[in-house]
Design a protein around this motif. Structure first.
Motif, PDB file in Angstrom:
ATOM      1  N   SER A  19      38.768   9.149 -15.084  1.00  0.00           N
ATOM      2  CA  SER A  19      39.081   7.706 -15.136  1.00  0.00           C
ATOM      3  C   SER A  19      37.932   6.916 -15.741  1.00  0.00           C
ATOM      4  O   SER A  19      38.159   5.934 -16.463  1.00  0.00           O
ATOM      5  CB  SER A  19      39.429   7.182 -13.734  1.00  0.00           C
ATOM      6  OG  SER A  19      38.375   7.397 -12.831  1.00  0.00           O
ATOM      7  N   SER A  20      36.686   7.339 -15.490  1.00  0.00           N
ATOM      8  CA  SER A  20      35.529   6.662 -16.102  1.00  0.00           C
ATOM      9  C   SER A  20      35.563   6.805 -17.622  1.00  0.00           C
ATOM     10  O   SER A  20      35.272   5.851 -18.351  1.00  0.00           O
ATOM     11  CB  SER A  20      34.222   7.239 -15.550  1.00  0.00           C
ATOM     12  OG  SER A  20      34.117   6.993 -14.173  1.00  0.00           O
ATOM     13  N   THR A  65      41.928   1.657 -10.653  1.00  0.00           N
ATOM     14  CA  THR A  65      42.037   2.204  -9.290  1.00  0.00           C
ATOM     15  C   THR A  65      43.275   3.076  -9.152  1.00  0.00           C
ATOM     16  O   THR A  65      43.238   4.151  -8.536  1.00  0.00           O
ATOM     17  CB  THR A  65      42.087   1.058  -8.258  1.00  0.00           C
ATOM     18  OG1 THR A  65      40.911   0.256  -8.392  1.00  0.00           O
ATOM     19  CG2 THR A  65      42.167   1.609  -6.845  1.00  0.00           C
ATOM     20  N   GLN A  66      44.399   2.618  -9.728  1.00  0.00           N
ATOM     21  CA  GLN A  66      45.639   3.394  -9.651  1.00  0.00           C
ATOM     22  C   GLN A  66      45.491   4.730 -10.380  1.00  0.00           C
ATOM     23  O   GLN A  66      45.916   5.773  -9.868  1.00  0.00           O
ATOM     24  CB  GLN A  66      46.802   2.607 -10.239  1.00  0.00           C
ATOM     25  CG  GLN A  66      48.149   3.296 -10.031  1.00  0.00           C
ATOM     26  CD  GLN A  66      49.303   2.531 -10.641  1.00  0.00           C
ATOM     27  OE1 GLN A  66      49.334   2.308 -11.842  1.00  0.00           O
ATOM     28  NE2 GLN A  66      50.269   2.148  -9.806  1.00  0.00           N
ATOM     29  N   GLY A  87      42.682   6.359 -10.954  1.00  0.00           N
ATOM     30  CA  GLY A  87      41.775   7.196 -10.161  1.00  0.00           C
ATOM     31  C   GLY A  87      42.470   7.808  -8.953  1.00  0.00           C
ATOM     32  O   GLY A  87      42.300   8.993  -8.664  1.00  0.00           O
ATOM     33  N   GLY A  88      43.287   6.991  -8.259  1.00  0.00           N
ATOM     34  CA  GLY A  88      44.024   7.494  -7.101  1.00  0.00           C
ATOM     35  C   GLY A  88      45.032   8.560  -7.483  1.00  0.00           C
ATOM     36  O   GLY A  88      45.155   9.596  -6.807  1.00  0.00           O
ATOM     37  N   VAL A 119      50.377   5.713  -4.125  1.00  0.00           N
ATOM     38  CA  VAL A 119      49.588   5.147  -5.221  1.00  0.00           C
ATOM     39  C   VAL A 119      50.504   4.567  -6.299  1.00  0.00           C
ATOM     40  O   VAL A 119      50.184   3.549  -6.930  1.00  0.00           O
ATOM     41  CB  VAL A 119      48.666   6.232  -5.831  1.00  0.00           C
ATOM     42  CG1 VAL A 119      48.107   5.783  -7.173  1.00  0.00           C
ATOM     43  CG2 VAL A 119      47.518   6.534  -4.879  1.00  0.00           C
ATOM     44  N   TYR A 176      41.191  -3.770 -13.259  1.00  0.00           N
ATOM     45  CA  TYR A 176      40.571  -2.975 -12.194  1.00  0.00           C
ATOM     46  C   TYR A 176      41.614  -2.320 -11.289  1.00  0.00           C
ATOM     47  O   TYR A 176      41.397  -1.229 -10.763  1.00  0.00           O
ATOM     48  CB  TYR A 176      39.607  -3.850 -11.386  1.00  0.00           C
ATOM     49  CG  TYR A 176      38.421  -4.304 -12.204  1.00  0.00           C
ATOM     50  CD1 TYR A 176      37.428  -3.401 -12.573  1.00  0.00           C
ATOM     51  CD2 TYR A 176      38.301  -5.618 -12.644  1.00  0.00           C
ATOM     52  CE1 TYR A 176      36.338  -3.792 -13.354  1.00  0.00           C
ATOM     53  CE2 TYR A 176      37.226  -6.027 -13.417  1.00  0.00           C
ATOM     54  CZ  TYR A 176      36.245  -5.107 -13.766  1.00  0.00           C
ATOM     55  OH  TYR A 176      35.183  -5.493 -14.539  1.00  0.00           O
ATOM     56  N   GLU A 177      42.745  -2.987 -11.103  1.00  0.00           N
ATOM     57  CA  GLU A 177      43.835  -2.390 -10.331  1.00  0.00           C
ATOM     58  C   GLU A 177      44.385  -1.175 -11.063  1.00  0.00           C
ATOM     59  O   GLU A 177      44.716  -0.155 -10.447  1.00  0.00           O
ATOM     60  CB  GLU A 177      44.944  -3.418 -10.107  1.00  0.00           C
ATOM     61  CG  GLU A 177      46.023  -2.967  -9.149  1.00  0.00           C
ATOM     62  CD  GLU A 177      47.129  -3.992  -8.962  1.00  0.00           C
ATOM     63  OE1 GLU A 177      48.112  -3.678  -8.256  1.00  0.00           O
ATOM     64  OE2 GLU A 177      47.022  -5.105  -9.529  1.00  0.00           O
TER      65      GLU A 177
END
Length: 316
Positions: free
Chosen positions: A160-161, A99-100, A102-103, A76, A95-96
Motif C-alpha cells: 500500500s505504501s 486504509t481500505q 491496507g486492510g 473492510v 486516506y480512507e
C-alpha cells in the motif's frame, strides 16, 4: 514548454459494481444479505470454536482464525460498498482509500497463508496421526498464526505504501467497488513501474508459494489415504480434510481465474466480478462449508442451540 498545472487528488470516486441507476437498490439488497450471512456465519464459527470444549484442537483453532480473517476482509469492503449503493456521490477520501487498501491486503494475504497453514495441519493429522498433538503443539499453533498475521501486516504496509507513493492528479474515478491496486495505479500520472513490480512480485509469491504448500500437503495426504486398507478408514481420513479441500478449491479457483487468464481477455470489469467472489461470496461460503461438511461443528451447533445459556456461562 509551460509547466503543466496538475491538481492533486484528495478523494476518489468509486464506480461500484454497476453504474446502472435501476440496479442500485436490488444490488444493495443482494449484497446486504451476503454481508449479513457472512457476519452471522463467521461469528457463529468463532463462538462455537471458542466455547465448545470438544472443539479445542489445532484444526478448530486455525478454523477460528480463518473465520476472523473472513469477517475482517468482508467488513473492510462491504459497509462502504453498501453505502455507495444508496448515495449519488460515491466518494472515498485519499486516506480512507489507503486504509481500505491496507486492510484488504492484510486480510487477503493472511487468508492465503492461513489456508496453507491449515493444509499443513491436515497433512500432519493424516500422515502422522500418532505424533499430531506433539508436532502441532499449542506453541506451534500460536507461532504459525502470529507469523501469518505479521506477514499479512508487513505485506499490506509495503504494497500500500508503494501504491500511494506515486502521484495521483486530475483523474480520480476508480473503476471498482473498493480501492484496489490495479485500478488505482491506472489513475497515476507518474511512473508506476516500481509499484507495479512490487504488486506483481507480492501477488505471485503469495499465491504460488501458498499453493505449492497446499498441493504438496494434499499430494501426501492422498498417498496416505490410499495406503489405508479399509474403506471405512479411508472415508474417515478423507472426511477430516474434505471441508478444507472445498474451501481451498473455491478460493484458489477464483484467484487463478483472475490471474491466469489470457491478457487479451483480461479487463477491470472481469477483475471486479472476481473480486466480488473472493471478498464477499467466499467469506460467506466458508462457514457453510465447514458447518455442513463437518459433523463436529454440526454437533457443537446443536448443543449450542439446545442450551445456549450453558455456553455463555462457560465464557464468563
Amino acid at each position: 514548454m509551460a509547466p503543466e498545472n496538475f491538481t492533486r487528488v484528495t478523494e476518489f470516486i468509486l464506480t461500484g459494481v454497476s453504474d446502472c441507476p435501476e440496479l442500485q437498490i436490488p444490488l444493495f439488497l443482494v449484497f446486504l444479505v451476503l454481508y449479513v450471512l457472512t457476519v452471522a456465519g463467521n461469528l457463529g464459527i468463532i463462538t462455537l470454536t471458542s466455547v465448545d470444549s470438544r472443539l479445542q484442537t489445532p484444526m478448530y483453532f486455525f478454523l477460528r482464525q480463518l473465520a476472523i480473517i473472513n469477517l475482517g476482509n468482508s467488513t473492510v469492503i462491504a459497509p462502504k460498498m453498501l453505502i455507495n449503493f444508496l448515495v449519488k456521490k460515491k466518494t472515498i477520501s485519499f486516506y480512507e482509500c489507503a486504509t481500505q487498501l491496507g486492510g484488504f491486503l492484510f486480510f487477503i494475504v493472511s487468508e492465503v497463508m492461513m489456508l496453507a497453514v491449515m493444509a499443513y495441519d491436515r497433512y500432519v493429522a493424516i500422515c502422522n496421526p500418532l505424533l499430531y498433538m506433539v508436532v502441532v503443539s499449542r506453541r506451534l499453533c500460536l507461532l504459525l498464526v502470529s507469523l501469518t498475521y505479521l506477514y499479512g501486516f508487513s505485506t499490506a504496509i509495503v504494497v500500500s505504501s508503494c501504491v500511494f507513493s506515486v502521484s495521483y492528479c486530475s483523474s480520480n474515478i476508480i473503476n471498482h467497488f473498493y480501492c484496489d491496486n490495479v485500478p488505482l495505479l491506472a489513475l497515476s500520472c507518474s511512473d508506476t513501474y516500481l509499484p507495479e513490480t512490487v504488486v506483481f512480485i507480492s501477488a505471485a509469491t503469495n499465491v504460488v508459494g501458498s499453493l505449492i504448500i497446499v498441493l504438496v500437503s494434499y499430494f501426501n495426504i492422498v498417498l496416505s489415504i490410499l495406503k489405508i486398507r479399509s474403506s471405512e478408514g479411508r472415508k474417515k481420513a478423507f472426511s477430516t480434510c474434505a471441508s478444507h479441500m472445498m474451501s481451498v478449491t473455491v478460493f484458489y479457483g477464483t484467484l487463478l481465474f483472475m490471474y491466469v487468464q489470457p491478457r487479451s481477455n483480461h479487463s477491470l470489469d472481469t477483475d471486479k466480478m472476481a473480486s466480488v467472489f473472493y471478498t464477499l461470496v467466499v467469506p460467506m461460503l466458508n462457514p457453510l462449508i465447514y458447518s455442513l461438511r463437518n459433523k463436529d461443528v454440526k454437533a457443537a451447533l446443536q448443543r449450542f442451540m439446545t442450551n445456549p445459556r450453558y455456553f455463555f456461562l462457560k465464557t464468563l
